[in-house]
Design a protein around this motif. Structure first.
Motif, PDB file in Angstrom:
ATOM      1  N   GLY A 160      14.873 -10.545   2.869  1.00  0.00           N
ATOM      2  CA  GLY A 160      14.827  -9.454   1.908  1.00  0.00           C
ATOM      3  C   GLY A 160      14.918  -9.913   0.466  1.00  0.00           C
ATOM      4  O   GLY A 160      15.446  -9.201  -0.390  1.00  0.00           O
ATOM      5  N   VAL A 161      14.399 -11.115   0.175  1.00  0.00           N
ATOM      6  CA  VAL A 161      14.421 -11.682  -1.170  1.00  0.00           C
ATOM      7  C   VAL A 161      13.007 -11.649  -1.739  1.00  0.00           C
ATOM      8  O   VAL A 161      12.027 -11.630  -0.989  1.00  0.00           O
ATOM      9  CB  VAL A 161      14.963 -13.134  -1.133  1.00  0.00           C
ATOM     10  CG1 VAL A 161      15.002 -13.748  -2.519  1.00  0.00           C
ATOM     11  CG2 VAL A 161      16.354 -13.152  -0.513  1.00  0.00           C
ATOM     12  N   ASP A 162      12.911 -11.665  -3.058  1.00  0.00           N
ATOM     13  CA  ASP A 162      11.616 -11.618  -3.732  1.00  0.00           C
ATOM     14  C   ASP A 162      10.668 -12.690  -3.196  1.00  0.00           C
ATOM     15  O   ASP A 162      11.019 -13.868  -3.116  1.00  0.00           O
ATOM     16  CB  ASP A 162      11.823 -11.818  -5.239  1.00  0.00           C
ATOM     17  CG  ASP A 162      10.522 -11.715  -6.012  1.00  0.00           C
ATOM     18  OD1 ASP A 162      10.025 -10.609  -6.171  1.00  0.00           O
ATOM     19  OD2 ASP A 162      10.022 -12.764  -6.439  1.00  0.00           O
ATOM     20  N   LYS A 163       9.448 -12.281  -2.841  1.00  0.00           N
ATOM     21  CA  LYS A 163       8.486 -13.196  -2.231  1.00  0.00           C
ATOM     22  C   LYS A 163       8.070 -14.318  -3.169  1.00  0.00           C
ATOM     23  O   LYS A 163       7.885 -15.460  -2.731  1.00  0.00           O
ATOM     24  CB  LYS A 163       7.252 -12.425  -1.748  1.00  0.00           C
ATOM     25  CG  LYS A 163       7.504 -11.546  -0.540  1.00  0.00           C
ATOM     26  CD  LYS A 163       6.211 -11.047   0.072  1.00  0.00           C
ATOM     27  CE  LYS A 163       5.545 -10.028  -0.802  1.00  0.00           C
ATOM     28  NZ  LYS A 163       4.365  -9.431  -0.134  1.00  0.00           N
ATOM     29  N   ASP A 164       7.909 -14.020  -4.432  1.00  0.00           N
ATOM     30  CA  ASP A 164       7.501 -15.055  -5.386  1.00  0.00           C
ATOM     31  C   ASP A 164       8.557 -16.153  -5.496  1.00  0.00           C
ATOM     32  O   ASP A 164       8.229 -17.341  -5.558  1.00  0.00           O
ATOM     33  CB  ASP A 164       7.244 -14.434  -6.762  1.00  0.00           C
ATOM     34  CG  ASP A 164       5.995 -13.565  -6.779  1.00  0.00           C
ATOM     35  OD1 ASP A 164       5.098 -13.812  -5.946  1.00  0.00           O
ATOM     36  OD2 ASP A 164       5.923 -12.652  -7.607  1.00  0.00           O
TER      37      ASP A 164
END
Length: 236
Positions: free
Chosen positions: A176-180
């Protein structure tokens, strides 16, 4: 001319103050305004402000428009100015009649339910945001999460995701962390020799946090992998 007539019709119909979209935007705008002045400002304070605006601004403006039109029509028909005292008495009587047969029913059956729904939605949204902030405060950093998965890929039959959007998307579904940020750290893990001094420091912290995690879960096989990774980061 047509646009002016439509706007006038909307004003006379008293539709805008009761429109859910307009009411929600007004609620959010006022809440942000009062919240900036008072950090502990509550949604129910905004609710009271919105109710006050309904009566003091929208109702009085709407009745004022009706009264002005009545005066203009009466003056044009009688071709003389109406008696001020008669206008005042008629306005007071008309206002209380409008409150009882029009404004209050609209307030009670349309405006208030919509406002209560908006207030409830805003409270729920704020609770979700606060819960997300709590989770983020206790969650490992992105480098630590990538390192943990890297160790798992070395000690199990899992494979390390590719350093692209697909691989980052897989870890995003898991953490659930930013993909970038996930994609950046996967690339950095595969190209340790190209890390900047700041990125090396972040990875050293990530290795330390990952080590604590594996110690806590009782994994001994992770230690050699973390030690080897730490040497690579330090060497550059």
């Amino acid at each position: 001319m047509k646009r002016i007539m439509c706007s006038l019709a909307n004003i006379l119909a008293f539709e805008l103050p009761l429109e859910p979209g307009f009411l929600a935007a007004s609620f959010s705008q006022q809440h942000l305004y009062y919240k900036s002045a008072e950090p502990n400002w509550h949604f129910y304070g905004t609710r009271r402000k919105v109710i006050s605006r309904f009566w003091l601004r929208y109702v009085t403006f709407h009745f004022g428009v009706l009264l002005l039109m009545a005066i203009i029509l009466t003056t044009g028909y009688c071709q003389q100015l109406p008696n001020p005292s008669g206008v005042f008495i008629g306005a007071v009587v008309s206002f209380f009649c409008m409150i009882s047969i029009f404004y209050y029913p609209k307030f009670y059956t349309d405006f208030l339910p919509a406002l209560d729904t908006i207030t409830s939605q805003q409270e729920k949204l704020q609770a979700e945001q606060e819960e997300t902030k709590k989770c983020k405060r206790t969650q490992f950093s992105t480098p630590t999460l990538v390192i943990i998965y890297f160790v798992l890929s070395k000690t199990t039959d899992l494979s390390m995701p590719p350093a692209n959007d697909v691989g980052a998307g897989l870890l995003n579904n898991l953490f659930g962390v930013d993909k970038d940020k996930l994609k950046q750290n996967i690339v950095r893990l595969l190209k340790i020799s190209e890390l900047s001094a700041k990125e090396r420091a972040e990875f050293i912290k990530g290795i330390s946090a990952a080590r604590d995690f594996f110690i806590a879960v009782g994994s001994k096989s992770a230690e050699p992998i973390l030690n080897q990774l730490e040497l690579k980061v330090n060497r550059g």
